[in-house]
Design a protein around this motif. Structure first.
Motif, PDB file in Angstrom:
ATOM      1  N   ARG A  24      39.661  40.689  35.173  1.00 52.94           N
ATOM      2  CA  ARG A  24      39.231  40.142  33.757  1.00 52.94           C
ATOM      3  C   ARG A  24      40.102  40.596  32.784  1.00 52.94           C
ATOM      4  NH1 ARG A  24      34.075  42.608  31.784  1.00 52.94           N
ATOM      5  NH2 ARG A  24      34.629  41.238  30.259  1.00 52.94           N
ATOM      6  N   GLN A  25      40.483  39.915  31.983  1.00 53.95           N
ATOM      7  CA  GLN A  25      41.339  40.014  30.404  1.00 53.95           C
ATOM      8  C   GLN A  25      40.832  41.266  29.886  1.00 53.95           C
ATOM      9  OE1 GLN A  25      40.425  36.054  29.130  1.00 53.95           O
ATOM     10  NE2 GLN A  25      41.883  36.702  27.751  1.00 53.95           N
ATOM     11  N   ALA A  26      41.551  41.818  29.046  1.00 55.20           N
ATOM     12  CA  ALA A  26      41.184  43.134  28.257  1.00 55.20           C
ATOM     13  C   ALA A  26      40.404  42.448  27.190  1.00 55.20           C
ATOM     14  CB  ALA A  26      42.390  43.957  27.812  1.00 55.20           C
ATOM     15  N   ASP A  27      39.202  43.004  26.848  1.00 59.21           N
ATOM     16  CA  ASP A  27      38.526  42.276  25.905  1.00 59.21           C
ATOM     17  C   ASP A  27      37.991  43.416  24.839  1.00 59.21           C
ATOM     18  OD1 ASP A  27      36.708  43.528  27.046  1.00 59.21           O
ATOM     19  OD2 ASP A  27      35.177  41.809  27.523  1.00 59.21           O
ATOM     20  N   TYR A  28      38.311  44.797  24.974  1.00 60.12           N
ATOM     21  CA  TYR A  28      38.047  45.704  24.131  1.00 60.12           C
ATOM     22  C   TYR A  28      39.154  45.560  22.713  1.00 60.12           C
ATOM     23  CZ  TYR A  28      42.240  48.636  25.302  1.00 60.12           C
ATOM     24  OH  TYR A  28      43.463  49.118  25.670  1.00 60.12           O
TER      25      TYR A  28
ATOM     26  N   ALA B 217      53.115  30.566  45.182  1.00 60.68           N
ATOM     27  CA  ALA B 217      52.372  29.882  46.006  1.00 60.68           C
ATOM     28  C   ALA B 217      51.381  30.839  46.527  1.00 60.68           C
ATOM     29  CB  ALA B 217      53.051  29.188  47.158  1.00 60.68           C
ATOM     30  N   GLU B 218      51.967  32.171  47.049  1.00 53.96           N
ATOM     31  CA  GLU B 218      51.084  33.277  47.852  1.00 53.96           C
ATOM     32  C   GLU B 218      49.957  33.695  46.807  1.00 53.96           C
ATOM     33  OE1 GLU B 218      51.855  36.695  51.031  1.00 53.96           O
ATOM     34  OE2 GLU B 218      53.239  34.921  50.869  1.00 53.96           O
ATOM     35  N   ILE B 219      50.256  34.057  45.611  1.00 52.86           N
ATOM     36  CA  ILE B 219      49.386  34.655  44.728  1.00 52.86           C
ATOM     37  C   ILE B 219      48.240  33.727  44.021  1.00 52.86           C
ATOM     38  CG2 ILE B 219      51.042  36.523  44.009  1.00 52.86           C
ATOM     39  CD1 ILE B 219      51.224  35.218  41.323  1.00 52.86           C
ATOM     40  N   GLU B 220      48.387  32.397  44.435  1.00 53.99           N
ATOM     41  CA  GLU B 220      47.427  31.313  43.699  1.00 53.99           C
ATOM     42  C   GLU B 220      46.059  31.641  43.956  1.00 53.99           C
ATOM     43  OE1 GLU B 220      48.583  29.116  41.764  1.00 53.99           O
ATOM     44  OE2 GLU B 220      46.487  28.326  41.657  1.00 53.99           O
ATOM     45  N   PRO B 221      45.781  32.280  45.239  1.00 55.56           N
ATOM     46  CA  PRO B 221      44.154  32.433  45.453  1.00 55.56           C
ATOM     47  C   PRO B 221      43.843  33.663  44.705  1.00 55.56           C
ATOM     48  CG  PRO B 221      45.514  32.329  47.537  1.00 55.56           C
ATOM     49  CD  PRO B 221      46.572  32.349  46.463  1.00 55.56           C
ATOM     50  N   LEU B 222      44.684  34.491  43.896  1.00 55.62           N
ATOM     51  CA  LEU B 222      44.204  35.457  43.179  1.00 55.62           C
ATOM     52  C   LEU B 222      43.922  34.935  41.939  1.00 55.62           C
ATOM     53  CD1 LEU B 222      46.723  38.229  43.884  1.00 55.62           C
ATOM     54  CD2 LEU B 222      44.229  38.022  44.876  1.00 55.62           C
ATOM     55  N   ARG B 223      44.028  33.798  41.583  1.00 53.20           N
ATOM     56  CA  ARG B 223      44.185  33.286  39.988  1.00 53.20           C
ATOM     57  C   ARG B 223      42.765  33.672  39.319  1.00 53.20           C
ATOM     58  NH1 ARG B 223      46.861  30.226  36.752  1.00 53.20           N
ATOM     59  NH2 ARG B 223      48.769  29.851  38.036  1.00 53.20           N
ATOM     60  N   ASN B 224      41.531  33.622  39.912  1.00 54.70           N
ATOM     61  CA  ASN B 224      40.399  34.002  39.045  1.00 54.70           C
ATOM     62  C   ASN B 224      40.057  35.406  39.434  1.00 54.70           C
ATOM     63  OD1 ASN B 224      39.968  31.519  38.163  1.00 54.70           O
ATOM     64  ND2 ASN B 224      39.374  30.673  40.264  1.00 54.70           N
ATOM     65  N   GLU B 225      40.949  36.327  39.878  1.00 59.19           N
ATOM     66  CA  GLU B 225      40.866  37.755  40.361  1.00 59.19           C
ATOM     67  C   GLU B 225      40.763  38.557  39.063  1.00 59.19           C
ATOM     68  OE1 GLU B 225      41.501  39.971  43.647  1.00 59.19           O
ATOM     69  OE2 GLU B 225      40.734  38.363  44.930  1.00 59.19           O
TER      70      GLU B 225
ATOM     71  N   ASP C 188      44.552  32.064  32.247  1.00 57.59           N
ATOM     72  CA  ASP C 188      45.092  31.334  33.304  1.00 57.59           C
ATOM     73  C   ASP C 188      46.686  31.088  33.110  1.00 57.59           C
ATOM     74  OD1 ASP C 188      42.527  31.242  34.658  1.00 57.59           O
ATOM     75  OD2 ASP C 188      41.884  29.378  33.105  1.00 57.59           O
ATOM     76  N   ARG C 189      47.197  32.302  33.072  1.00 56.30           N
ATOM     77  CA  ARG C 189      48.694  32.178  32.786  1.00 56.30           C
ATOM     78  C   ARG C 189      49.366  33.120  33.791  1.00 56.30           C
ATOM     79  NH1 ARG C 189      48.199  28.326  30.096  1.00 56.30           N
ATOM     80  NH2 ARG C 189      48.276  28.315  27.984  1.00 56.30           N
ATOM     81  N   PHE C 190      50.578  32.526  34.571  1.00 56.46           N
ATOM     82  CA  PHE C 190      51.339  33.446  35.075  1.00 56.46           C
ATOM     83  C   PHE C 190      52.892  33.148  34.918  1.00 56.46           C
ATOM     84  CE2 PHE C 190      54.192  34.358  38.889  1.00 56.46           C
ATOM     85  CZ  PHE C 190      53.960  35.549  39.119  1.00 56.46           C
ATOM     86  N   GLY C 191      53.588  34.062  34.758  1.00 52.22           N
ATOM     87  CA  GLY C 191      54.886  33.756  34.293  1.00 52.22           C
ATOM     88  C   GLY C 191      55.646  34.938  35.104  1.00 52.22           C
TER      89      GLY C 191
ATOM     90  N   ALA D  35      60.274  40.947  34.733  1.00 54.80           N
ATOM     91  CA  ALA D  35      58.936  40.903  33.871  1.00 54.80           C
ATOM     92  C   ALA D  35      58.130  39.986  34.538  1.00 54.80           C
ATOM     93  CB  ALA D  35      59.267  40.496  32.626  1.00 54.80           C
ATOM     94  N   THR D  36      56.741  40.192  34.583  1.00 53.74           N
ATOM     95  CA  THR D  36      55.649  39.345  34.934  1.00 53.74           C
ATOM     96  C   THR D  36      54.639  39.224  33.905  1.00 53.74           C
ATOM     97  OG1 THR D  36      54.485  41.151  36.349  1.00 53.74           O
ATOM     98  CG2 THR D  36      55.805  39.872  37.386  1.00 53.74           C
ATOM     99  N   TRP D  37      53.768  38.276  33.747  1.00 55.46           N
ATOM    100  CA  TRP D  37      52.811  38.274  32.846  1.00 55.46           C
ATOM    101  C   TRP D  37      51.499  37.540  33.573  1.00 55.46           C
ATOM    102  CZ3 TRP D  37      51.544  33.963  29.202  1.00 55.46           C
ATOM    103  CH2 TRP D  37      50.334  34.244  28.603  1.00 55.46           C
ATOM    104  N   SER D  38      50.338  38.077  33.336  1.00 55.23           N
ATOM    105  CA  SER D  38      49.192  37.166  33.863  1.00 55.23           C
ATOM    106  C   SER D  38      47.991  38.315  33.429  1.00 55.23           C
ATOM    107  CB  SER D  38      49.147  37.094  35.412  1.00 55.23           C
ATOM    108  OG  SER D  38      47.899  36.492  35.825  1.00 55.23           O
ATOM    109  N   PRO D  39      47.228  37.772  32.361  1.00 55.36           N
ATOM    110  CA  PRO D  39      46.217  38.546  31.927  1.00 55.36           C
ATOM    111  C   PRO D  39      45.046  39.051  32.588  1.00 55.36           C
ATOM    112  CG  PRO D  39      46.729  36.354  30.547  1.00 55.36           C
ATOM    113  CD  PRO D  39      47.384  36.194  31.758  1.00 55.36           C
ATOM    114  N   ARG D  40      44.654  38.479  33.446  1.00 55.58           N
ATOM    115  CA  ARG D  40      43.609  39.237  34.335  1.00 55.58           C
ATOM    116  C   ARG D  40      44.044  40.398  34.891  1.00 55.58           C
ATOM    117  NH1 ARG D  40      39.612  34.815  34.808  1.00 55.58           N
ATOM    118  NH2 ARG D  40      40.692  32.920  34.538  1.00 55.58           N
ATOM    119  N   LEU D  41      43.115  41.439  34.543  1.00 62.32           N
ATOM    120  CA  LEU D  41      43.485  42.846  34.864  1.00 62.32           C
ATOM    121  C   LEU D  41      42.557  43.267  36.203  1.00 62.32           C
ATOM    122  CD1 LEU D  41      43.748  44.384  31.282  1.00 62.32           C
ATOM    123  CD2 LEU D  41      45.511  43.260  32.808  1.00 62.32           C
TER     124      LEU D  41
END
Ligand code: GLU
Length: 304
Positions: free
Chosen positions: A22-26, A12-20, A36-39, A273-279
């Motif tokens: 950028r995922q790696a694109d190189y 719940a607390e990290i929800e506001p960071l959802r759009n912060e 838009d994933r978080f585990g 372990a955590t996973w969320s693609p935006r870096l």
């Protein structure tokens, strides 16, 4: 401790960071992942798993594999490994070429790209069937025979792997690469392409947290003291030039990857372990780092 409740609070607390971030694109294949994933998954030394969110979807664990590569190389070469790669934090980007030149071809540590490329070279020289033995070790440590490479990601990275190719060329120039440059790069990219989900990743990190069981997986055997040292390198070098910030905020040995994953350990108790693609700009998962910061804050469980 009610970890289920704590994970729910963290989510719940990290929800506001959802759009912060950028995922790696190189690496083109990584740009296709839904950001838009978080585990998050904790595996305790007793074997219990506590989880939240997208824990079943597999992702490219990328540089997190550098922990497994180092484990294999240390098991094979012992302390001699340190003649070819250092164990100091880099303070530079994970793919810095400038630093490698200043250091005359001896990479700062095994968790930056240059260091991991040297480790890949060691494994190529010392294993009979490097590709098979490497994934076999990871399957054993994760206790899951379904873990595999994603060759599509490996090819995709090779196509655009200009900086890593430059690093490998410079290592060769300084005499710190014994095998053919192309072969080393191919093996390195393949290692980076290993896929896991959060459940598998936390399980695969458990042997670095478990002080009671011997670290012994096929031919990969480490002493208690070697495991302690790998954790020390995770603590000081696991987050590229963000390692100080991560240490300050979280306080658990860990390793991140540009696929958005993080594996970390609370020695003696659990792996997480955590996973969320935006870096963030340094290449570390924004939500993952925050989630781990909150975990150690809420539980008061850290190595410090
Ligand atoms: N395969 C990536 C690279 O070599 C790994 C980087 C990372 O996860 O930090 O650039």
């Amino acid at each position: 401790m009610d970890y289920n409740r704590i994970l729910a609070e963290i989510a719940a607390e990290i929800e506001p960071l959802r759009n912060e971030g950028r995922q790696a694109d190189y690496i083109p294949a990584l740009a296709e992942v839904n950001p838009d994933r978080f585990g998050m998954c904790i595996t305790s030394t007793k074997g219990d798993q506590i989880e939240w969110g997208d824990v079943e979807e597999r992702f490219s664990i990328q540089s997190i594999t550098k922990v497994f590569s180092l484990s294999m190389a240390l098991s094979i070469m012992g302390e001699d490994l340190w003649e070819r790669v250092g164990k100091e934090p880099s303070g530079s980007a994970f793919n810095s070429l400038v630093q490698l030149e200043l250091d005359h071809g001896v990479p700062r540590n095994p968790f930056i790209n240059a260091g991991a490329i040297v480790v890949a070279d060691v494994l190529l020289s010392r294993l009979d069937r490097p590709q098979e033995q490497y994934i076999e070790f990871i399957r054993q440590i994760a206790n899951d025979p379904s873990v595999d490479y994603d060759r599509r990601v490996a090819y995709s990275e090779r196509e655009k792997g200009y900086v890593n190719a430059a690093i490998a060329n410079m290592l060769k120039y300084y005499g710190n690469l014994n095998n053919d440059i192309e072969e080393v790069l191919r093996f390195y990219f393949l290692q980076c392409s290993v896929e896991m989900n959060c459940r598998q990743l936390s399980r695969a990190f458990l042997p670095f947290a478990d002080r009671d069981k011997k670290f012994s997986f096929g031919n990969v055997n480490l002493t208690y003291s070697q495991v302690k040292r790998i954790n020390a390198i995770m603590q000081t070098c696991g987050f590229y030039n963000d390692a100080g910030e991560y240490s300050y905020l979280v306080g658990l040995p860990g390793k991140s990857g540009v696929g958005g994953g993080i594996g970390a350990v609370y020695p003696g108790r659990y792996a997480v372990a955590t996973w969320s693609p935006r870096l963030n700009v340094k290449g570390n998962s924004v939500m993952g780092m925050k989630a781990l910061e909150l975990l150690t804050t809420y539980t008061h469980e850290s190595i410090f």
